[in-house]
Design a protein around this motif. Structure first.
Motif, PDB file in Angstrom:
ATOM      1  N   SER A  31       1.025  -1.156  -0.021  1.00 33.89           N
ATOM      2  CA  SER A  31      -0.449  -0.282   0.200  1.00 33.89           C
ATOM      3  C   SER A  31       1.202   1.220  -0.082  1.00 33.89           C
ATOM      4  CB  SER A  31      -0.422  -0.321   1.285  1.00 33.89           C
ATOM      5  OG  SER A  31      -0.301  -0.516   2.554  1.00 33.89           O
ATOM      6  N   LEU A  32       0.575   2.684  -0.722  1.00 38.68           N
ATOM      7  CA  LEU A  32       1.211   3.214  -1.178  1.00 38.68           C
ATOM      8  C   LEU A  32       0.192   4.791  -0.270  1.00 38.68           C
ATOM      9  CD1 LEU A  32       3.859   4.901  -1.561  1.00 38.68           C
ATOM     10  CD2 LEU A  32       2.915   5.458  -3.786  1.00 38.68           C
ATOM     11  N   SER A  33       0.585   5.474   0.401  1.00 38.31           N
ATOM     12  CA  SER A  33      -0.040   6.173   1.198  1.00 38.31           C
ATOM     13  C   SER A  33       0.957   8.054   2.037  1.00 38.31           C
ATOM     14  CB  SER A  33      -0.563   6.413   2.452  1.00 38.31           C
ATOM     15  OG  SER A  33       0.727   5.718   3.958  1.00 38.31           O
ATOM     16  N   ALA A  34       0.368   9.189   1.895  1.00 41.44           N
ATOM     17  CA  ALA A  34       1.285  10.290   1.243  1.00 41.44           C
ATOM     18  C   ALA A  34       1.097  10.740   3.358  1.00 41.44           C
ATOM     19  CB  ALA A  34       0.733  10.717   0.614  1.00 41.44           C
ATOM     20  N   LYS A  35       2.368  11.413   3.302  1.00 41.29           N
ATOM     21  CA  LYS A  35       2.346  12.112   5.033  1.00 41.29           C
ATOM     22  C   LYS A  35       2.583  13.600   4.337  1.00 41.29           C
ATOM     23  CE  LYS A  35       3.337  11.991  10.117  1.00 41.29           C
ATOM     24  NZ  LYS A  35       3.935  11.028  11.247  1.00 41.29           N
ATOM     25  N   SER A  36       2.249  14.913   4.741  1.00 39.63           N
ATOM     26  CA  SER A  36       3.090  15.657   4.896  1.00 39.63           C
ATOM     27  C   SER A  36       2.694  16.440   5.879  1.00 39.63           C
ATOM     28  CB  SER A  36       1.184  16.789   4.412  1.00 39.63           C
ATOM     29  OG  SER A  36       1.908  18.224   4.377  1.00 39.63           O
ATOM     30  N   GLU A  37       4.465  17.286   5.900  1.00 42.43           N
ATOM     31  CA  GLU A  37       5.131  17.952   7.955  1.00 42.43           C
ATOM     32  C   GLU A  37       3.988  18.943   8.206  1.00 42.43           C
ATOM     33  OE1 GLU A  37       7.917  20.825   7.688  1.00 42.43           O
ATOM     34  OE2 GLU A  37       8.757  19.151   7.838  1.00 42.43           O
ATOM     35  N   SER A  38       3.163  19.643   7.280  1.00 52.01           N
ATOM     36  CA  SER A  38       1.908  20.354   8.227  1.00 52.01           C
ATOM     37  C   SER A  38       0.960  20.241   6.935  1.00 52.01           C
ATOM     38  CB  SER A  38       2.105  21.901   7.542  1.00 52.01           C
ATOM     39  OG  SER A  38       0.799  22.756   7.785  1.00 52.01           O
ATOM     40  N   GLN A  39      -0.139  20.298   8.288  1.00 50.11           N
ATOM     41  CA  GLN A  39      -2.386  19.362   7.199  1.00 50.11           C
ATOM     42  C   GLN A  39      -2.279  20.943   6.654  1.00 50.11           C
ATOM     43  OE1 GLN A  39      -1.981  16.673   7.061  1.00 50.11           O
ATOM     44  NE2 GLN A  39      -4.172  16.124   7.462  1.00 50.11           N
ATOM     45  N   LEU A  40      -1.731  22.145   7.408  1.00 51.64           N
ATOM     46  CA  LEU A  40      -2.528  23.562   7.080  1.00 51.64           C
ATOM     47  C   LEU A  40      -1.696  23.670   5.388  1.00 51.64           C
ATOM     48  CD1 LEU A  40      -1.794  25.582  10.131  1.00 51.64           C
ATOM     49  CD2 LEU A  40      -4.310  24.451   8.924  1.00 51.64           C
ATOM     50  N   GLU A  41      -0.165  23.360   5.769  1.00 49.30           N
ATOM     51  CA  GLU A  41      -0.438  23.468   3.633  1.00 49.30           C
ATOM     52  C   GLU A  41       0.102  22.132   3.226  1.00 49.30           C
ATOM     53  OE1 GLU A  41       3.494  25.770   4.833  1.00 49.30           O
ATOM     54  OE2 GLU A  41       2.092  28.208   4.168  1.00 49.30           O
ATOM     55  N   PRO A  42      -0.985  20.649   3.336  1.00 53.47           N
ATOM     56  CA  PRO A  42      -0.124  19.400   3.237  1.00 53.47           C
ATOM     57  C   PRO A  42       0.133  19.484   1.350  1.00 53.47           C
ATOM     58  CG  PRO A  42      -2.719  20.029   2.743  1.00 53.47           C
ATOM     59  CD  PRO A  42      -2.157  21.172   3.011  1.00 53.47           C
ATOM     60  N   TRP A  43       0.856  19.975   1.026  1.00 58.98           N
ATOM     61  CA  TRP A  43       1.716  19.831  -0.258  1.00 58.98           C
ATOM     62  C   TRP A  43       2.797  20.351  -0.165  1.00 58.98           C
ATOM     63  CZ3 TRP A  43      -2.570  23.992   1.423  1.00 58.98           C
ATOM     64  CH2 TRP A  43      -1.987  25.526   1.310  1.00 58.98           C
ATOM     65  N   THR A  44       3.488  20.345   0.909  1.00 59.74           N
ATOM     66  CA  THR A  44       4.659  20.525   1.162  1.00 59.74           C
ATOM     67  C   THR A  44       5.333  19.568   2.423  1.00 59.74           C
ATOM     68  OG1 THR A  44       4.432  22.069   3.561  1.00 59.74           O
ATOM     69  CG2 THR A  44       4.671  23.274   1.854  1.00 59.74           C
ATOM     70  N   ASN A  45       6.680  19.280   1.882  1.00 55.07           N
ATOM     71  CA  ASN A  45       7.496  18.065   2.247  1.00 55.07           C
ATOM     72  C   ASN A  45       6.834  17.011   2.511  1.00 55.07           C
ATOM     73  OD1 ASN A  45       9.832  20.627   2.625  1.00 55.07           O
ATOM     74  ND2 ASN A  45       9.086  20.854   4.768  1.00 55.07           N
ATOM     75  N   ILE A  46       6.594  16.305   1.064  1.00 58.29           N
ATOM     76  CA  ILE A  46       5.756  15.443   1.027  1.00 58.29           C
ATOM     77  C   ILE A  46       7.030  13.839   1.481  1.00 58.29           C
ATOM     78  CG2 ILE A  46       4.147  13.740  -0.236  1.00 58.29           C
ATOM     79  CD1 ILE A  46       3.142  16.704  -1.764  1.00 58.29           C
ATOM     80  N   THR A  47       6.030  12.987   1.860  1.00 58.04           N
ATOM     81  CA  THR A  47       6.799  11.492   2.350  1.00 58.04           C
ATOM     82  C   THR A  47       5.987  10.336   1.753  1.00 58.04           C
ATOM     83  OG1 THR A  47       7.974  12.399   4.148  1.00 58.04           O
ATOM     84  CG2 THR A  47       7.822  10.019   3.815  1.00 58.04           C
ATOM     85  N   LEU A  48       6.243   9.303   0.677  1.00 60.01           N
ATOM     86  CA  LEU A  48       5.504   8.568   0.596  1.00 60.01           C
ATOM     87  C   LEU A  48       6.173   7.311   1.007  1.00 60.01           C
ATOM     88  CD1 LEU A  48       4.819   9.141  -3.530  1.00 60.01           C
ATOM     89  CD2 LEU A  48       3.415   9.558  -1.484  1.00 60.01           C
TER      90      LEU A  48
END
Length: 503
Positions: A31-48
Motif C-alpha cells: 500500500s502507498l500513502s502520503a504524509k505531509s509535514e503540515s496539515q495546514l499546508e499539505p503540499w509541503t515536504n511530502i513523504t510517500l
C-alpha cells in the motif's frame, strides 16, 4: 516551490461473480500513502510510505508509469519512506521485492497535484450497493493523505452529513441506512476547503435481495439416468449467507458443501425420472433469521431419461458435415409424441452436456446454431422426456457430426479513451469477438507474447494496460483462443494506436 497536494485513487475494486473453483490467494501488493509535514499546508515536504505485505529489502517508487527510485536496504523491513523533492507533480505507485528476486504487483495510485482544488477521493460499496430489511450497506471513502477528515453527503438532502477521521489505511467507513446517491470529500484541517467530490455511488432500496445464480455442475450437465447423482451450484452476490434449494414452492433439504463463502453445492442423490420437472431454483438470506429471503434464481434444469421411449431423429440443415463458417445451422429433432421436452446434447473432448432445451407445441424441436465457427465443432444428438407422469424419456438419437473448418471470426479492438493517455493512468481496450467462453489476449504489434490475458464467459473482454508510461506508446491488437474442448485461435484484430501525452 510550487504548491502541491496529495490525493489517493484506489484502482482495485470488489468483484462478484461465479468462478469455477475457489482458490487460496494472498495479496502481496503493498500500500502507498502520503504524509505531509503540515496539515495546514499539505503540499509541503511530502513523504510517500510504501508498506509491504511481507518483509523485504527492496522497494521501488514509480512516477507516471516509469521507475523513479530503486532502494536496496541492508536489512529486511515492512515499509520504506520516499521523500519527494524537485518536480514532484505526478501519479505514483510502488512495489516491493519478493524472496525469489521478483517484484509484487503495483500498489494503489497516489496522485500529487496543485492546491487550487483538492483532487477527488474514491467511494466504494462493501459488500453490495443495495439495502433491504435487515441489511444495510457500507460506503468506504478512500484517500491517500494521512490525517484527513472525510465527509459523506447524500444528494438532495442538505441535512445529511457524516464525518469520519481517516484510519491507518487512509480511508473511512460509513454505514448507510437509506437509499440515495452518495458522494464523499475530504479536508486536511477543520478550516480547510473540502476536496472535489468523489464520483457518486447509488444505493438502492430493494424489497428483497437480488437473486443468486444457479447452475448445473459440469459433471451433471449431460443426460442423466435414474439413480444418478447430480450437483447444483448456487452463487450469491455477497458472502456469508444461508442458502436454500427449492423445487417449485418446496424446500429440498439435500446434502450440501461449500468451497467459498459466496456459494454452496447442493448434492442430489438417486435421481428419478420426475426430477426432470419441475425446475430447481435457489435463494439466500443473511444468517439473521429476521432478514428477508432473496428473489429466486433463474431456474436450472436436469434432464433425466430412463430410455424407455423410442429414439427421435436428428437432422441438420444444411445437410453438410462441414458447414461454411458464419452459416446458420438448424438441427431438427423429430419425435413421435406431442407435449415432449426436447434436449440437444453436445459431445466433444469436454464430455457430453445438454446444449439447449425446448418445449415445442408439436413433435419437432428446431435448435439453431447461428454464425457457426470452429467453436461449434462437435457431435450432436437429442433426446426427449415426458414432463407428465410417468416421466419417461427416450433413447438418444443418432449423432450428427459438425466440423467447421478455419479460424473463428476475427475480433474487433476498441480503445475506451479518446486522445492521448495521461502518463500514470490506465488504458483500457475492449476486444469484441463472437465466441463465448474463450481467453482474450492483448499484444503489441510485432510481438508474439501477450501483454494481457483474460478469460471471459461473454464474447468480449476489457484488457487493461496498467499505469501507462511513455514506453507503452505504440500499436496494439487482440485475439482470442481456446485450448479446450476445441483448440482454436482467431486472427489478430486491426491495430489500435496508443498515444501517451508528452511521449
Amino acid at each position: 516551490m510550487i504548491a502541491l497536494l496529495v490525493s489517493f485513487l484506489l484502482l482495485w475494486g470488489f468483484t462478484l461473480g461465479p468462478v469455477a473453483e475457489a482458490a487460496v490467494f494472498f495479496d502481496t501488493r503493498p500500500s502507498l500513502s502520503a504524509k505531509s509535514e503540515s496539515q495546514l499546508e499539505p503540499w509541503t515536504n511530502i513523504t510517500l510510505t510504501c508498506k509491504a505485505q511481507l518483509v523485504t529489502m527492496d522497494f521501488e517508487l514509480l512516477k507516471d508509469g516509469t521507475s523513479q527510485e530503486l532502494v536496496h536496504l541492508h536489512s529486511p523491513t515492512i515499509k520504506h519512506q520516499f521523500l519527494l523533492t524537485g518536480d514532484i507533480w505526478g501519479l505514483y505507485r510502488c512495489r516491493s521485492g519478493l524472496s525469489n528476486d521478483g517484484w509484487t504487483e503495483l500498489s494503489n495510485l497516489v496522485e500529487v497535484t496543485g492546491p487550487k482544488s483538492l483532487p477527488s477521493p474514491w467511494l466504494s460499496t462493501e459488500p453490495v450497493s443495495w439495502i433491504t430489511p435487515g441489511l444495510n450497506a457500507t460506503l468506504v471513502c478512500h484517500g491517500g493523505l494521512q490525517g484527513v477528515t472525510f465527509l459523506l453527503r447524500r444528494k438532495g438532502d442538505d441535512a445529511f452529513l457524516e464525518v469520519a477521521k481517516a484510519g491507518e489505511d487512509v480511508e473511512a467507513t460509513f454505514l448507510v441506512h437509506k437509499a440515495g446517491d452518495y458522494s464523499c470529500t475530504y479536508r486536511t484541517h477543520a478550516a480547510g476547503t473540502p476536496s472535489d467530490p468523489s464520483a457518486p455511488v447509488t444505493i438502492k432500496e430493494l424489497a428483497a435481495p437480488p437473486p443468486p445464480a444457479l447452475n448445473v455442475d459440469r459433471e451433471s450437465a449431460g443426460i442423466l439416468r435414474p439413480g444418478d447423482k447430480a450437483t447444483l451450484v448456487c452463487v450469491a452476490p455477497l458472502s456469508g449467507v444461508e442458502f436454500q434449494l427449492r423445487q417449485g414452492e418446496k424446500e429440498l433439504p439435500v446434502p450440501r458443501s461449500s468451497s467459498n463463502p459466496d456459494r454452496t453445492y447442493f448434492h442430489l442423490e438417486a435421481l428419478a425420472p420426475r426430477d426432470s420437472r419441475p425446475y430447481y431454483t435457489c435463494r439466500y438470506r443473511l444468517w439473521n433469521q429476521q432478514s428477508a429471503w432473496s428473489e429466486d434464481s433463474k431456474p436450472a434444469e436436469l434432464i433425466v431419461s430412463n430410455e424407455q421411449l423410442p429414439a427421435p431423429e436428428l437432422l441438420a440443415q444444411p445437410a453438410s458435415r462441414s458447414p461454411e463458417p458464419g452459416a446458420l445451422v438448424r438441427l431438427r429433432c423429430l419425435g413421435p409424441l406431442v407435449g415432449m421436452r426436447f434436449a440437444l446434447v453436445r459431445e466433444d473432448a469436454g464430455g457430453r452436456r445438454v446444449h439447449r432445451v425446448l418445449s415445442p407445441a408439436g413433435t419437432e424441436a428446431t435448435f439453431e446454431l447461428r454464425n457457426v465457427s470452429v467453436a461449434d465443432s462437435a457431435n450432436y444428438s437429442c433426446v426427449y422426456v415426458d414432463p407428465e407422469p410417468p416421466f419417461s424419456g427416450s433413447v438418444p438419437s443418432a449423432s450428427v457430426e459438425l466440423q467447421v473448418e478455419g479460424p473463428p471470426p476475427r475480433p474487433r479492438l476498441r480503445a475506451l479513451w479518446s486522445g492521448a493517455v495521461t502518463p500514470g493512468r490506465d488504458a483500457v481496450l475492449r476486444c469484441e469477438g463472437l465466441v463465448p467462453d474463450v481467453t482474450f489476449e492483448l499484444l503489441r504489434v510485432g510481438d508474439t507474447k501477450p501483454l494481457e490475458r483474460l478469460h471471459a464467459i461473454h464474447p468480449s473482454a476489457d484488457l487493461t494496460l496498467t499505469y501507462v508510461g511513455p514506453q507503452h506508446a505504440g500499436n496494439y491488437s487482440c485475439r482470442y483462443r481456446s485450448w479446450w474442448p476445441n483448440r482454436f485461435e482467431s486472427e489478430l484484430s486491426d491495430p489500435v494506436q496508443l498515444l501517451v501525452a508528452g511521449a
